[in-house]
Design an enzyme around this catalytic site. Structure first.
Site, PDB file in Angstrom:
ATOM      1  CG  ASP A  96      -8.492   0.494   4.940  1.00  0.00           C
ATOM      2  OD1 ASP A  96      -8.473  -0.874   5.005  1.00  0.00           O
ATOM      3  OD2 ASP A  96      -8.328   1.326   3.651  1.00  0.00           O
ATOM      4  CG  ASP A 196      -6.440  -4.873   3.250  1.00  0.00           C
ATOM      5  OD1 ASP A 196      -6.060  -4.068   2.641  1.00  0.00           O
ATOM      6  OD2 ASP A 196      -5.678  -5.693   3.935  1.00  0.00           O
ATOM      7  CD  GLU A 246      -8.760  -5.666  -0.646  1.00  0.00           C
ATOM      8  OE1 GLU A 246      -8.230  -5.019  -1.522  1.00  0.00           O
ATOM      9  OE2 GLU A 246      -8.303  -5.567   0.133  1.00  0.00           O
ATOM     10  CG  HIS A 320      -4.047   2.139  -1.831  1.00  0.00           C
ATOM     11  ND1 HIS A 320      -6.174   1.312  -1.714  1.00  0.00           N
ATOM     12  CD2 HIS A 320      -3.862   0.995  -1.045  1.00  0.00           C
ATOM     13  CE1 HIS A 320      -6.128   0.520  -1.035  1.00  0.00           C
ATOM     14  NE2 HIS A 320      -4.540   0.028  -1.172  1.00  0.00           N
ATOM     15  CG  ASP A 321      -3.588  -1.796  -3.504  1.00  0.00           C
ATOM     16  OD1 ASP A 321      -3.160  -1.916  -3.217  1.00  0.00           O
ATOM     17  OD2 ASP A 321      -4.861  -2.614  -2.923  1.00  0.00           O
TER      18      ASP A 321
HETATM   19  C1  GLC Z   1      -5.460  -5.233   0.195  1.00  0.00           C
HETATM   20  C2  GLC Z   1      -4.091  -3.454  -0.250  1.00  0.00           C
HETATM   21  C3  GLC Z   1      -2.870  -3.394   0.247  1.00  0.00           C
HETATM   22  C4  GLC Z   1      -2.550  -4.156   1.131  1.00  0.00           C
HETATM   23  C5  GLC Z   1      -3.207  -6.070   0.951  1.00  0.00           C
HETATM   24  C6  GLC Z   1      -2.677  -5.989   1.879  1.00  0.00           C
HETATM   25  O1  GLC Z   1      -5.132  -5.546  -0.834  1.00  0.00           O
HETATM   26  O2  GLC Z   1      -5.428  -2.580  -0.784  1.00  0.00           O
HETATM   27  O3  GLC Z   1      -2.287  -1.850  -0.633  1.00  0.00           O
HETATM   28  O4  GLC Z   1      -1.251  -4.446   0.355  1.00  0.00           O
HETATM   29  O5  GLC Z   1      -4.377  -5.819   1.664  1.00  0.00           O
HETATM   30  O6  GLC Z   1      -2.847  -5.398   3.264  1.00  0.00           O
END
Ligand code: GLC
Length: 542
Positions: A96, A196, A246, A320-321
């Site tokens: 990641d 990310d 993402e 995880h979010d």
């Molecule tokens: C993404 C991750 C999340 C994190 C955010 C900032 O959305 O999945 O868990 O808090 O980025 O890095």
């Protein structure tokens, strides 16, 4: 190019997966010890969320060193062992890359704070006075997106927590540093990367107030994002790896560009529109039941829209979010098993690469915490405060958190019914849901009717049938708010998928020509009729 169409990715949140040394937090050796479980499930790619050195303000998404292992998770040797042991089982790893920001404890930021201009240029600093924010932009975790540093007389941008400072991608030196990180990990023999919030990396030339929003329209899918991705993929030579970006609040047309092979950017993207259908007025912290028609429309638009332009989706419900999907769009009580299976089929038979988030394959649920001291997540703790400042009572705020908190997805993997879910011999860093005595992996391993067995079947089918991995998709019954129906097809094969998204019976008419098709998958034991039972799903092949 790596084949990512016939594989399923399994996401691991190391802190909550398996603890090998009894300190209450998961670690790399813990993951290695569970590789047989993952091989048995049939997954061929593992995405692990960050295990790099980090002060853990945002559970590792605040990285202070991109090329090392945080001692809390183990050592570089442990990581190399994990990679090697996974490879023996035909499992590749995806790491990641949190490249939009670093932790403020990163050496670069520390040098910037000490006055080094080279490193100030690695971040987004703006001269100013403490009484005037550079812009009115809002942090994704609540509050202003700027923090003042009195010793420098400057503000810095943080789209997330105040300890997550945004990097300045306009600076070629920054881009070069990040490419080196990719080269470093690629050389370790991993198969891919997850990037990310990577559509937020390109900020505007001029920073101005957002008079109609929170600022995101100025930096989301920003002006140079496609250029930056192309350059990174080319220079770090990762075009043959599996890459997933993402994409926060993104658009379909940008996601086509991020993923169409001709663009040479990424293999696939996560987008989140379908996971906002229970946000009242688009506000995550305002509850409403899911709007199923909207869910269907969004899935249809994204599936068909990406297909039309040769783009590729990562398909998923959980990470995880996110809260647990069986608690969110299913029914974790009366139809726990049926709804968990239906939701799995709905996604896994679509066009795209499916992602399973740890515990989803055994139907793990939300935690149902009732007190604020049970929470660990920085976003949840911030919003608890913000909700109360905005006039909610503590009970109201807790009810919202119970449905929306990211901690719902972060409770320990439920391995068995022994102490602390079998996750640790110590005290888990976060409290497991009470239902782990019934809902756990051990209980489902030998049960052919289990949710896990159903996921295993879906994973195997994707490897066997081209129509699942490569077929085109067409949505049916578009006006029906209850039933998600689609057809997949290649020149040789056709697949029909019908999913009742509701807890009520729903009538369907199986389209003509399907009467004698093979029943590929079903989550009820009774025969298929023209009434789909609550959360019933069926897949027919011909
Ligand atoms: C993404 C991750 C999340 C994190 C955010 C900032 O959305 O999945 O868990 O808090 O980025 O890095």
């Amino acid at each position: 190019m790596a084949n990512f169409k016939n594989k399923v990715v399994y996401q691991i949140y190391p802190k909550s997966f398996c603890d090998s040394n009894g300190d209450g937090e998961g670690d790399l050796k813990g993951i290695t010890s569970k590789l047989d479980y993952l091989q048995d499930l049939g997954v061929e790619l593992l995405w692990s969320t960050p295990f790099f050195p980090s002060p853990q303000r945002d559970n590792g998404y605040d990285v202070s060193d991109y090329c090392a292992v945080d001692p809390r998770f183990g050592t570089m040797e442990d990581l190399e062992e994990l990679i090697a042991e996974a490879a023996k089982r035909n499992i590749g790893l995806m790491f990641d890359m949190v490249f939009n920001h670093t932790s403020t404890e990163h050496e670069w930021f520390q040098k910037a704070l000490a006055g080094d201009e080279k490193y100030q240029n690695y971040y987004i600093f703006k001269e100013g006075t403490p009484d005037k924010l550079p812009t009115n932009w809002v942090s994704k975790f609540g509050g202003p997106a700027w923090e003042y540093v009195p010793s420098l007389g400057k503000w810095y941008l943080h789209l997330f927590d105040v300890t997550q400072a945004d990097l300045n991608w306009e600076n070629p030196e920054v881009r070069e540093e990040l490419k080196n990180v990719l080269r470093f990990w690629k050389a370790k023999g991993i198969q891919g990367f997850r990037f990310d919030v990577v559509n937020l990396i390109s900020k505007p030339e001029i920073f101005e107030d957002d008079l109609i929003g929170d600022g995101r329209r100025f930096y989301t899918d920003g002006r140079h994002v496609h250029e930056f991705l192309k350059e990174m993929v080319r220079d770090a030579d990762i075009g043959d790896m599996v890459t997933v970006g993402e994409m926060s609040s993104t658009s379909l047309s940008n996601c086509v560009r991020y993923t169409a092979p001709r663009e040479k950017e990424l293999s696939m993207v996560f987008s989140f529109h379908h996971l906002k259908v229970d946000y009242k007025d688009g506000d995550k912290w305002s509850l409403m039941p899911p709007d199923l028609m909207r869910l269907k429309e969004l899935l249809t638009t994204w599936q068909e829209g990406m297909q039309a332009e040769d783009g590729w989706n990562a398909v998923f419900w959980c990470n995880h979010d996110q809260p647990r999907v069986v608690s969110r769009f299913g029914n974790e009580e009366k139809y726990w098993k049926e709804s968990a299976k239906m939701l799995a089929a709905a996604i896994h038979l679509m066009r795209g690469t499916p992602y399973i988030y740890q515990g989803e394959e055994i139907g793990m649920t939300n935690h149902h915490y009732t007190a604020i001291d049970q929470y660990r997540d920085v976003e949840s703790l911030n919003y608890y405060r913000i909700l109360m400042e905005n006039g909610k009572t503590s009970d109201e705020a807790l009810e919202i958190l119970a449905a929306r908190s990211r901690d719902n997805g972060r409770t320990p993997m439920q391995w068995n019914d022994s102490h602390a879910t079998g996750f640790t011999t110590g005290t888990p860093w976060i409290i497991p849901p009470e239902n782990y005595r019934q809902i756990n992996a051990a209980a489902q391993m030998e049960d052919e009717t289990s949710i896990r067995a159903f996921y295993k079947k879906l994973i195997a089918l994707r490897k066997e049938l081209d129509v699942i991995s490569d077929g085109r998709i067409e949505f049916l019954m578009r006006q029906d708010p209850r039933v998600l129906a689609y057809r997949r097809y290649t020149g040789e094969q056709e697949l029909l998928v019908l999913c009742n998204l509701t807890g009520e019976d729903a009538s369907v008419s199986v389209p003509a020509g399907w009467e004698n098709a093979t029943l590929l998958l079903h989550n009820y034991t009774s025969d298929l009729t023209n009434i789909l039972q609550p959360y019933e799903c069926v897949a027919l092949l011909k």
